[in-house]
Scaffold this active site. Structure first.
Site, PDB file in Angstrom:
ATOM      1  N   GLU C  78       0.817  -1.208   0.000  1.00 32.42           N
ATOM      2  CA  GLU C  78       0.000   0.000   0.000  1.00 32.42           C
ATOM      3  C   GLU C  78       0.853   1.261   0.000  1.00 32.42           C
ATOM      4  O   GLU C  78       1.845   1.365   0.712  1.00 32.42           O
ATOM      5  CB  GLU C  78      -0.930   0.012   1.217  1.00 32.42           C
ATOM      6  CG  GLU C  78      -1.933  -1.126   1.235  1.00 32.42           C
ATOM      7  CD  GLU C  78      -3.007  -1.003   0.148  1.00 32.42           C
ATOM      8  OE1 GLU C  78      -3.140   0.105  -0.418  1.00 32.42           O
ATOM      9  OE2 GLU C  78      -3.688  -2.011  -0.119  1.00 32.42           O
ATOM     10  N   CYS C 141      -7.756  -2.574   8.240  1.00 28.00           N
ATOM     11  CA  CYS C 141      -6.412  -2.537   7.660  1.00 28.00           C
ATOM     12  C   CYS C 141      -5.887  -1.105   7.583  1.00 28.00           C
ATOM     13  O   CYS C 141      -4.806  -0.796   8.075  1.00 28.00           O
ATOM     14  CB  CYS C 141      -6.419  -3.170   6.263  1.00 28.00           C
ATOM     15  SG  CYS C 141      -6.620  -4.972   6.297  1.00 28.00           S
ATOM     16  N   HIS C 165      -1.051  -5.855   1.469  1.00 24.89           N
ATOM     17  CA  HIS C 165      -2.250  -6.673   1.299  1.00 24.89           C
ATOM     18  C   HIS C 165      -1.910  -7.930   0.496  1.00 24.89           C
ATOM     19  O   HIS C 165      -1.141  -7.875  -0.458  1.00 24.89           O
ATOM     20  CB  HIS C 165      -3.359  -5.882   0.592  1.00 24.89           C
ATOM     21  CG  HIS C 165      -4.299  -5.213   1.545  1.00 24.89           C
ATOM     22  ND1 HIS C 165      -4.544  -3.862   1.550  1.00 24.89           N
ATOM     23  CD2 HIS C 165      -5.080  -5.730   2.541  1.00 24.89           C
ATOM     24  CE1 HIS C 165      -5.424  -3.561   2.507  1.00 24.89           C
ATOM     25  NE2 HIS C 165      -5.762  -4.684   3.130  1.00 24.89           N
TER      26      HIS C 165
END
Lengths: 211, 211, 211, 211
Positions: C78, C141, C165
Site C-alpha cells: 500500500e 487494515c 495486502h
C-alpha cells in the site's frame, strides 16, 4: 409473421426483472409483423407450461425468450440450449432441481435458429455492447430455452427459437460494482434484435452470417 | 485401463502453457492404470490430427484434454462440446476460422463422459477452487473436445472423453490483475481428477453424481 | 535491526486469514535481523492497542502490517494510509464505525516508508504477481496502517511503517470465482518483501526507486 | 455562487471521453448559481495550466473535475488526492512521468471538500449506482485533483475542490465486457451531484454526512 417474446418476472429477491420491464416498451407490431408479449414466472415448470400453452394458442413463427443475466455488461444472444439443469438457488415456487437432464431422451444441445451474429453486429453498430454467449447457464433460462427447442423438434417443426440475455438495470446494482444497462438502451437493443430477426427470416445458414 | 491426457503448447504470445507444464509432473501410472501423456500444438488441424493418430495408436479408454482458460480462477471441467468454431485470434499456424460448424452434419453438442460433478467436489474437498463450466469457448479447446466426441460417436465407441480447463500460472499474470493458480496446486488437482475418473469408471449416469 | 510484522486473525465468517497463516512460516531472523511476529485481532481498537503496546515493548525499526484483501489477485503493498474509517461490516468486537476521521487533528494521508516499487519489482521477478495499491480501504487494515503512521509522526520518529495486502488462500474461494494465491507463494513473496526492506534500509527516496 | 466544472478530452486511443460529453448537456445555471464549463486536455501540464488560468480568471467557489474511470460500473466521487504520479501510459502530449511527487514539499494527501457521501446517497436514490472511491489513481486525473487541492492550500483559500470519476459510455465498450453507463444517466447523476454540492454548501463536516 408472428413473433412471440417472453420476459421473466423478478427472482432471487430482486424487485424488478429487466426482461419483464422491456416488454412494456415494445410495440405490438414491427414492420407489419405481430409481436405477442408474454410475461412468464421464474419457475421451471410454470414458465414451461405458460410458454407451451401460448405456443399452442398463438402458433408463432418465432419464440424469443428474454432473461436477466446478472453480471454481464452487454446484450448476449445465446448460441445453444443444453439438456441440463442444476439450480444454485430455488425458483419462485421454491423448486431447486440439481444435476439432471431436462428431457431424459433429448439431445445434449440444440443451436438457436436466430441470426445471433447479425444481431450482435447490428446492436454494436447502434453503439451498444453485445456479444454471442455460448452458455445460458443451467437455471430457468436455459431450461425454458431447451424446452422450446425440444418442442420445435417434436411438435412445432416450423417454430424458430432463441434466447437473449440482458444485463441488470442500474437500479439493481446501486451498491454492487456490477455492470448494468439503462432500460432505454435495452429497449433499443431489443428493437434492433427483432428487426434483424425479421430481416434474416427465410435466409439459410443464418447462424453463421456476420453480414 | 489406459488414460490419454493431452496438453496444449503456448499460444497468443505466452511463453508457457500450464496445460503442458502440468503434464511433466504427472506419473506414468495411477493406481495401476497407464497414463499416456501427449503434447499437442495449439492449432485446430494439428491438434486434431495429433490426437486422432494417438487414439488409433494407443486405443485408450479415456481421452482427457487439458487447456488454459485465462481469466478463470479455479479448475473448470467442461460439460459440453459444441459444433461451432469462431476464433477471436489466429492459432499457432496462423489459421483463424470464423463462425462455422466443426463437422457439417455433426450434432450441435455432446456432453462429456467424465464424472465432472464428482471431480469438482473432490478438488474442492482438497482445498482448491473448482466449478463445472458450461462452455469451452469456440477456439481450439472446444474444437478438439468436439472432435474427440465426434470420433467417439463414429469410430471409437468405447472411448470416453472430456476437457479440463485450468487457470493461468502466476508467472503469466505478473502485472495483469488476472487470477492464477500455482503449478503445484494445478498438479494436485489433476491427480485428484484422474483418481476420480478411475473411481467412477463403469458407474452409470456419472455426470449427474455429486457423491 | 528489528522488524515487527503483524497479521490479522480471521474475520467476516472466514475460518482462516492468510495474513496470520503466513506469519507461521516466516523465520525469526533474516540476514541477521530479528523478525518480531505479532498476531492481532481484526478489531479497530484491539489491533491498535496490541500494536501500540508492542511498539513500546519492542521499539522496532519497522512495523509492517499484513492483511487479507479479498478479491485481489496479487501482492499489493500500500502507498498511503488515509485518515478515514467507514466500515461496511462490523469488526470482530462487533464495532462498525461509519464515516469519520481516525485522528481528529491528524493529516489527511501519510505515505508508507517501505520501498514499495522495489518490492513489487522483486516479487514479479520471482514469478509472482504484484502491484502497488493506492488504497488500503477504510476498514481495520487502513485504520491500523494510519495509526502506526500517526504514532511515527508523534511518538516514534525513527519507526518506518507499511502495509502489505495479500490475496485469499485457495481454500477461501472454493466456489466463488475469486482469485487466490497459495500459502507457499505468499510466504515466498513475504520473504522477498522483507529482504527488499532490509536491502533498501537507509537509502533515500526509496518510495520512488524502481531499481 | 460560481461552480467550475471540467472534463478531459479523449485519450489512450478513445474517440470520446464521457467527461467531455456530459459537459455539453449541463445547463449554464443551476438554482441560480453559475456553472462554468471547461474542456481540458488529458495532459499533466496542459490540464494543470488550463485549470490554473481559469481559477484566476473566474475565481469560482468550487472546482469540480470530471474524469473517465474505465472499468468502474458507477459514479465514483473521490475521497482523496495524493501527492504521487506514476503513469502507465503517456498523456496526450506524450509525457509519461514515473514514480515521483507532484509537489516536492506538498502534503502526502488532501481530502476533497465535496459532500461525497451525500452525493453517493442522492445518486443511488435516483436509481443509479454510485460509490465513494478512495483512489483517483496516479495518472492525469489524480494529478489535476491534487494540484487544485494544493492551490487551495496555497493561493485560493476559499476554493473547494473535488473529483468525480464516471464510467465508460456504452459505445466505448462494444466488445470488451467492461461496464458502462448511458450518457443520459451520467448527465442525470452529474445534475444530482451539482444540486447536492449546492445544498450542502456552507455546512460543516460535510464529508462525513450521510444525510
Amino acid at each position: 409473421m408472428k413473433i412471440m417474446i417472453t420476459g421473466f418476472n423478478p427472482f432471487n429477491g430482486e424487485k424488478v426483472n429487466p426482461a419483464q420491464e422491456v416488454l412494456k416498451f415494445l410495440p405490438d407490431t414491427i414492420r407489419g409483423h405481430r409481436l405477442v408479449k408474454l410475461n412468464v414466472e421464474t419457475s421451471f415448470e410454470k414458465a414451461a407450461s405458460q410458454v407451451y400453452d401460448a405456443l399452442l394458442a398463438e402458433m408463432p413463427d418465432y419464440c424469443i425468450n428474454i432473461g436477466q443475466a446478472g453480471g454481464r455488461s452487454g446484450i448476449t444472444p445465446e448460441k445453444i440450449a443444453i439438456n441440463w439443469v442444476d439450480a444454485s438457488i430455488a425458483d419462485n415456487t421454491n423448486y431447486q432441481p440439481k444435476g439432471q437432464k431436462i428431457v431424459a431422451k433429448g439431445m445434449d444441445g440444440y443451436f438457436t435458429q436466430l441470426p445471433i451474429n447479425a444481431i450482435v453486429k447490428n446492436i454494436r453498430n447502434s453503439g451498444l455492447p453485445a456479444k454471442v454467449s455460448n452458455t445460458a447457464g443451467t437455471y430457468v433460462c436455459n431450461y425454458l430455452f431447451y424446452k422450446v427447442q425440444y418442442w420445435r423438434n417434436t411438435e412445432f417443426p416450423n417454430l424458430k427459437g432463441g434466447f437473449i440475455h440482458i444485463p441488470y438495470l442500474p437500479s439493481q446494482v446501486l451498491q454492487s460494482n456490477q455492470p448494468s444497462m439503462s432500460l432505454n438502451d435495452i429497449t433499443n437493443a431489443m428493437m434492433i434484435m427483432l428487426k434483424t430477426v425479421i430481416d434474416y427470416d427465410g435466409l439459410k445458414d443464418i447462424t453463421s452470417l456476420y453480414d
